[in-house]
Scaffold this active site. Structure first.
Site, short mmCIF file in Angstrom:
data_model
loop_
_atom_site.label_atom_id
_atom_site.label_comp_id
_atom_site.label_asym_id
_atom_site.label_seq_id
_atom_site.Cartn_x
_atom_site.Cartn_y
_atom_site.Cartn_z
N GLU A 83 2.33 7.06 -6.97
CA GLU A 83 2.02 7.93 -5.84
C GLU A 83 3.31 8.34 -5.13
O GLU A 83 4.32 7.63 -5.19
CB GLU A 83 1.10 7.16 -4.86
N ASN B 280 -9.99 11.57 -3.81
CA ASN B 280 -9.65 10.15 -3.80
C ASN B 280 -10.17 9.52 -2.51
O ASN B 280 -10.03 10.11 -1.43
CB ASN B 280 -8.11 9.98 -3.84
N GLU B 281 -10.75 8.34 -2.64
CA GLU B 281 -11.26 7.61 -1.47
C GLU B 281 -11.90 8.58 -0.48
O GLU B 281 -11.50 8.67 0.69
CB GLU B 281 -10.14 6.77 -0.80
N TYR C 249 -8.63 -4.10 -3.61
CA TYR C 249 -7.34 -4.77 -3.45
C TYR C 249 -7.55 -6.24 -3.07
O TYR C 249 -8.48 -6.56 -2.31
CB TYR C 249 -6.54 -4.08 -2.33
N GLU D 251 -7.63 1.85 -8.67
CA GLU D 251 -6.66 1.21 -7.76
C GLU D 251 -7.07 -0.25 -7.62
O GLU D 251 -8.21 -0.53 -7.22
CB GLU D 251 -6.66 1.88 -6.38
N GLN E 151 1.04 -0.45 -7.59
CA GLN E 151 1.46 0.75 -8.26
C GLN E 151 2.62 0.42 -9.21
O GLN E 151 3.12 -0.69 -9.19
CB GLN E 151 1.87 1.81 -7.25
O1 AHR Z 1 -2.25 2.48 -3.16
C1 AHR Z 1 -2.04 2.74 -1.83
C2 AHR Z 1 -3.22 3.47 -1.17
O2 AHR Z 1 -4.33 2.64 -1.16
C3 AHR Z 1 -3.70 4.72 -1.85
O3 AHR Z 1 -2.97 5.84 -1.51
C4 AHR Z 1 -5.11 4.84 -1.34
O4 AHR Z 1 -5.95 5.52 -2.24
C5 AHR Z 1 -5.51 3.41 -1.09
O5 AHR Z 1 -6.09 3.26 0.15
#
Ligand code: AHR
Length: 511
Positions: free
Chosen positions: A49, A196-197, A263, A320, A369
């Protein structure tokens, strides 16, 4: 401690309490002539990103840089990524994707507008790295492209024109503009994300509203036959199933799969996530417990897909995932730079074993990432570079890319206590593209070794030979001063005496 029995294809879990002494006792049995689904290589996808030093400085330094580069790409980083056999890269975001306007990243660099990266640190975005630079990167690495389009602040026309610019083989003005910018042949795009999201930074939408927008956008996204990407709908996060439910019920065409984000925060609190290094043992356990939730999250969403898509056409993409820690003091918090330790390597391997288990639906994932951001493969500091423990575990697991999984049963003690328990050991078993049989084992327990008893039918196996990643310290890691502190070592064992050290990852060929 409890003993649990896991089955790779049937997800039955039997649990019966019993007290056991260390080391953990683990039994794996399999018929090596059986086959499960293919483990799609795209499970090992990466994410780059426009965020912090993820691209600028980390991958792309520009042709005039003193850092050795080829056409602006760092030679050291490119060589390391080539060796990792990266199958797929997602770009340009993330949250950044929903404020990215592709026209600003083409043409002469000195004429590209300078914008403000409002999501990540409010820094200047020069647009020096744009569409053509991204495809140069994928082509240098032999990776496929996953482009994420801007649904949040863009328009249908803008997204449709970007796709035409990239893929058209006609004499259209847009295709000729691409040619004038140096690229004759159409670019190949494996996946194209529509937003995205969308529940958050991508527009704070409800799934019903996003679903209608998706249907509208997808209608106008055209590409020549054979160059049509797999379209990805932006789904939910964590334990949510609502997005998968609404999307899979109401979108009947032009959707290859639904994305989902999760995450691992050691403390489970966005305001107080936990540190990358120097953490207490309780945070090793809570990290493992939170990582292992991925299994239940996938299982719940796959159940929704199995109901709404019984023919199994839709993929479930974790585009992600990874660890997310508190920012290091003194660093720009918006750059999401964090160190990476043995704990991260174990987190990655546990996730791989889960993804393999659900390989029928989980056909693609992207760790967040690739360089310098969150759970990165590579960290850089000006001209210096280091490979993280997560890099090494990706390297060890390369043999599982496009391998055919083999169903197995595993019976293992748990690690942890009370509400915080996970299987002490998780595993993967597969036949690689090279025809060899591979076993991966991960010991999640930072203190106890595991004694592994393998009962394998249909193939004469007497030994294992491969690599192990482990260390004395839970937060063992590499630094720019000592970049090779933690790296894999050779692992050889007899089948009859297989022992897995505490907090260790093994990937080995069965011989
Ligand atoms: O990976 C960092 C961020 O986490 C991304 O930009 C977003 O999609 C997520 O909230």
């Amino acid at each position: 401690m409890r003993r649990v029995l896991f089955s790779l294809l049937a997800t039955t879990v039997l649990a019966s309490p019993s007290l056991l002494a260390a080391p953990h006792q683990v039994k794996i049995d399999a018929d090596l002539t059986q086959q499960g689904p293919v483990i799609n290589k795209d499970i090992y996808g990466q994410f780059a990103e426009h965020l912090g030093h993820g691209i600028y400085e980390g991958i792309w330094v520009g042709e005039d840089s003193g850092i050795p580069n080829t056409n602006g790409f760092r030679n050291d980083v490119i060589a390391a990524l080539k060796d990792l056999q990266v199958p797929l890269i997602r770009w340009p975001g993330g949250c950044f994707a929903d404020e990215y306007h592709w026209r600003e990243g083409i043409g002469p660099k000195d004429q590209r507008p300078v914008k403000v990266n409002t999501h990540w640190g409010g820094v200047e975005e020069t647009n020096a790295f744009g569409t053509h630079e991204f495809f140069q990167l994928t082509e240098m690495l032999g990776a496929d492209a996953y482009i994420n389009g801007n649904l949040g602040s863009g328009t249908v026309q803008e997204m449709a024109e970007w796709l035409e610019y990239m893929t058209s083989d006609k004499n259209s003005t847009l295709a000729n503009e691409r040619r004038a910018n140096g690229r004759e042949a159409p670019y190949k795009i494996a996946y194209f994300g529509i937003g995205n999201e969308s529940w958050g930074c991508g527009g704070h939408m409800r799934p019903e509203y996003y679903t209608d927008l998706y249907r509208q956008y997808a209608t106008f996204l055209k590409a020549p036959r054979g160059l049509r990407p797999k379209f990805v709908a932006s789904g939910g996060q964590q334990d949510q199933t609502e997005w998968t439910e609404v999307l899979s019920t109401n979108i009947k065409r032009d959707m290859a799969g639904i994305s989902h984000h999760y995450y691992t925060l050691p403390k489970g609190d966005w305001q107080n996530k936990g540190d990358a290094l120097g953490f207490p043992k309780a945070e090793w356990l809570s990290t493992m417990v939170r990582t292992y939730k991925m299994d239940a999250f996938i299982q719940a969403n796959v159940a929704v897909l199995d109901k709404n898509d019984p023919k199994g056409k839709l993929g479930f993409y974790l585009d992600e995932w990874g660890t997310w820690y508190d920012p290091e003091p003194g660093r720009e918090p918006g750059f999401l730079y964090q160190q990476n330790s043995l704990r991260d390597a174990v987190v990655a391997a546990v996730n791989f074993n889960i993804f393999h288990h659900y390989a029928q639906r989980v056909q693609m994932t992207n760790i967040a990432q690739m360089v310098n951001v969150l759970q990165a493969m590579i960290l850089t500091d000006k001209e210096k570079m280091l490979l993280t423990p997560t890099y090494h575990v990706y390297h060890m697991y390369k043999v599982f890319q496009d391998a055919t999984s083999i169903p197995f049963n595993i019976s293992t003690d748990n690690y942890g206590e009370g509400d915080e328990q996970v299987p002490a050991v998780t595993a993967s078993l597969a036949k690689g593209k090279d025809g060899k049989l591979y076993l991966a084992l991960v010991n999640l327990d930072p203190d106890e070794a595991a004694s592994i008893s393998l009962s394998l039918k249909g193939f004469k196996v007497s030994a294992l030979s491969g690599q192990i990643l482990t260390a004395e310290q839970m937060d063992s890691h590499n630094t720019f001063a000592k970049p090779n502190q933690l790296k894999p070592k050779a692992f050889n064992a007899k089948l009859s005496a297989l022992r897995l050290p505490a907090k260790a990852i093994v990937v080995a060929e069965l011989k």
